[in-house]
Design an enzyme around this catalytic site. Structure first.
Site, PDB file in Angstrom:
ATOM      1  N   ARG A   1       0.735  -1.391  -0.137  1.00 35.29           N
ATOM      2  CA  ARG A   1      -0.562   0.112  -0.100  1.00 35.29           C
ATOM      3  C   ARG A   1       0.478   0.935  -0.199  1.00 35.29           C
ATOM      4  O   ARG A   1       2.341   0.877   0.596  1.00 35.29           O
ATOM      5  CB  ARG A   1      -1.049  -0.227   0.961  1.00 35.29           C
ATOM      6  CG  ARG A   1      -2.508  -1.367   0.956  1.00 35.29           C
ATOM      7  CD  ARG A   1      -3.190  -1.173   2.728  1.00 35.29           C
ATOM      8  NE  ARG A   1      -3.563   0.116   2.117  1.00 35.29           N
ATOM      9  CZ  ARG A   1      -3.488   0.983   4.125  1.00 35.29           C
ATOM     10  NH1 ARG A   1      -2.806   0.688   4.873  1.00 35.29           N
ATOM     11  NH2 ARG A   1      -3.593   2.115   3.862  1.00 35.29           N
TER      12      ARG A   1
ATOM     13  N   LYS B   1       4.425  -7.782  11.500  1.00 33.92           N
ATOM     14  CA  LYS B   1       2.973  -7.198  10.702  1.00 33.92           C
ATOM     15  C   LYS B   1       3.827  -9.158  10.190  1.00 33.92           C
ATOM     16  O   LYS B   1       4.693  -9.503   9.537  1.00 33.92           O
ATOM     17  CB  LYS B   1       3.076  -6.092   9.722  1.00 33.92           C
ATOM     18  CG  LYS B   1       2.777  -6.252   8.227  1.00 33.92           C
ATOM     19  CD  LYS B   1       2.714  -5.139   7.814  1.00 33.92           C
ATOM     20  CE  LYS B   1       1.811  -5.015   6.584  1.00 33.92           C
ATOM     21  NZ  LYS B   1       1.470  -3.509   5.440  1.00 33.92           N
TER      22      LYS B   1
ATOM     23  N   ARG C   1      -1.172   5.087  13.577  1.00 35.07           N
ATOM     24  CA  ARG C   1       0.191   4.849  14.605  1.00 35.07           C
ATOM     25  C   ARG C   1      -0.166   4.537  15.807  1.00 35.07           C
ATOM     26  O   ARG C   1      -0.645   5.743  16.536  1.00 35.07           O
ATOM     27  CB  ARG C   1       1.330   5.449  14.175  1.00 35.07           C
ATOM     28  CG  ARG C   1       1.562   5.661  12.635  1.00 35.07           C
ATOM     29  CD  ARG C   1       2.676   4.867  12.401  1.00 35.07           C
ATOM     30  NE  ARG C   1       2.634   4.683  10.699  1.00 35.07           N
ATOM     31  CZ  ARG C   1       2.335   3.929  10.057  1.00 35.07           C
ATOM     32  NH1 ARG C   1       0.712   3.737  10.057  1.00 35.07           N
ATOM     33  NH2 ARG C   1       2.713   4.146   9.082  1.00 35.07           N
TER      34      ARG C   1
HETATM   35  C1  BTN Z   1       0.846  -4.042   2.482  1.00 35.36           C
HETATM   36  O1  BTN Z   1       0.628  -4.055   3.229  1.00 35.36           O
HETATM   37  O2  BTN Z   1       1.137  -2.767   2.347  1.00 35.36           O
HETATM   38  C2  BTN Z   1       0.022  -4.744   1.219  1.00 35.36           C
HETATM   39  C3  BTN Z   1       1.037  -5.521   0.340  1.00 35.36           C
HETATM   40  C4  BTN Z   1       0.609  -6.747  -0.001  1.00 35.36           C
HETATM   41  C5  BTN Z   1       1.659  -7.434  -0.862  1.00 35.36           C
HETATM   42  C6  BTN Z   1       0.394  -8.235  -1.554  1.00 35.36           C
HETATM   43  S1  BTN Z   1       1.625 -10.323  -2.701  1.00 35.36           S
HETATM   44  C7  BTN Z   1       0.048 -10.262  -3.811  1.00 35.36           C
HETATM   45  C8  BTN Z   1      -0.285  -9.013  -4.254  1.00 35.36           C
HETATM   46  N1  BTN Z   1       0.751  -8.758  -5.451  1.00 35.36           N
HETATM   47  C9  BTN Z   1       1.260  -7.773  -5.270  1.00 35.36           C
HETATM   48  O3  BTN Z   1       2.025  -6.768  -5.267  1.00 35.36           O
HETATM   49  N2  BTN Z   1       1.039  -7.361  -4.608  1.00 35.36           N
HETATM   50  C10 BTN Z   1      -0.255  -7.934  -3.267  1.00 35.36           C
END
Ligand code: BTN
Length: 351
Positions: free
Chosen positions: A150, A215, A348
């Site tokens: 994100r 996380k 946060r």
């Molecule tokens: C986050 O917490 O920032 C979201 C992370 C999401 C990662 C997943 S892995 C599968 C899919 N493909 C990506 O490029 N991102 C999501």
């Protein structure tokens, strides 16, 4: 007529960092010898002759393939009279194993692609959706070269360690049905991991899965467009499974399933199938009943409830008070309760 509420709602969708509109990406798929690896992944001895027979190739061909596996660093022992054996544990992705573990309802609706390498599974699903696509298109990859998190962050995606899973689904009700979607996916991931033996997973609004404050999984929802009353959504899920070290790109405390629940033998195929099963079931319920049907469960899993928090970038101070019936976060401040929407602020913990 476009009233202010419509504007606020669209602005919320457009600026919601958990929901991103984006173009398709090029997909780069590398083939590798999965069959030989699959046979060796049991950690047992296999003679060259038996391997050649199973693969329907000559012993010389087996020997060549083995060398190709050893080159990138796989530890394969060779002992005269015994054959070959893979040292250590390999948790391979396997298309047929995942399919066999899907619920009947999911298997009927979904098509699955398992890749060794891709830029991003979300991009891959996006590309598929543009060509038309099945009811549900699922892509998993052993590694991603441009995994996205994100807010434009990089999602560290080493080979063989974790889960990189994306599901392309259509949701009825158009964009107006989408508030709360990413929170519902967070619940589905928690349900899946718990059903496989994890205890104590929590959610951090809007959609991180935490274990002991670290996380464990992240969710990235991307929208592709609207079609005949349905909206196309790409649900991306990254779960840390076996990873025990990370590159410099990871800037927050993290944990893997192996560490969070060491007594469980975590198998990526099982986790993927269970996350797909739980997500499709939860999304069907969400389509029918909206986020309200999930509000109590989300509140029960809220890792920030009662904690001292501040928002970024506004630095609003308060105490976490859970989610409302639409999935917005409530913060009790000295001046009263403030509603936080994902597009505006992030939360946060205050020290
Ligand atoms: C986050 O917490 O920032 C979201 C992370 C999401 C990662 C997943 S892995 C599968 C899919 N493909 C990506 O490029 N991102 C999501």
């Amino acid at each position: 007529m476009l009233c202010r509420d419509h504007f606020v709602f669209w602005a919320h969708l457009l600026f919601n960092p958990a929901i991103v509109f984006l173009p398709g990406h090029r997909v780069d798929v590398m083939r590798k010898n999965q069959t030989l690896l699959s046979i060796l992944s049991d950690g047992e001895w296999h003679s060259g002759e038996a391997l050649a027979q199973s693969l329907g190739v000559s012993r010389t061909a087996v020997w060549k393939q083995l060398n190709r596996l050893i080159e990138p660093g796989l530890a394969i022992e060779r002992v005269r009279g015994k054959g070959y054996r893979l040292q250590g544990h390999l948790d391979l992705l396997d298309h047929d194993a995942i399919i066999s573990l899907l619920a009947d309802s999911a298997r009927r609706r979904a098509s699955l692609e398992v890749l060794d390498k891709v830029d991003s599974t979300n991009s891959r699903v996006m590309q598929f959706e543009r060509r038309g696509g099945d009811d549900v298109f699922i892509c998993v990859a052993d590694r991603q070269t441009q995994g996205r998190g994100r807010r434009g962050r990089v999602w560290s995606s080493p080979a063989g360690e974790n889960i990189y899973l994306s599901m392309g689904v259509r949701l009825q009700g158009g964009f107006s049905a989408l508030e709360g979607l990413s929170l519902v996916v967070g619940i589905a991931v928690c349900r899946a991991l718990e059903s496989l033996g994890l205890k104590g997973a929590a959610l951090k609004w809007p959609n991180d899965v935490l274990f002991n404050g670290c996380k464990l999984a992240g969710i990235l929802i991307e929208l592709q467009g609207e079609l005949e009353g349905a909206v196309r959504v790409i649900v991306g899920v990254g779960i840390n499974v076996h990873m025990d070290r990370v590159d410099a790109a990871v800037d927050q405390p993290w944990v893997s399933l192996d560490r969070a629940a060491p007594s469980v033998t975590w198998r990526r195929n099982e986790i993927i199938a269970e996350v797909v099963n739980q997500t499709l079931e939860a999304l069907a319920h969400f389509e029918r009943a909206g986020f309200m049907a999930f509000q109590d469960e989300w509140r029960a899993r809220d890792g920030l409830l009662g904690a001292s928090l501040h928002t970024e970038p506004e630095n609003l101070q308060g105490v976490g008070a859970g989610v409302d019936s639409a999935g917005a976060y409530l913060l009790d401040t000295a001046d009263g309760q403030v509603i936080i929407r994902a597009g505006e602020l992030s939360l946060r913990r205050s020290q």
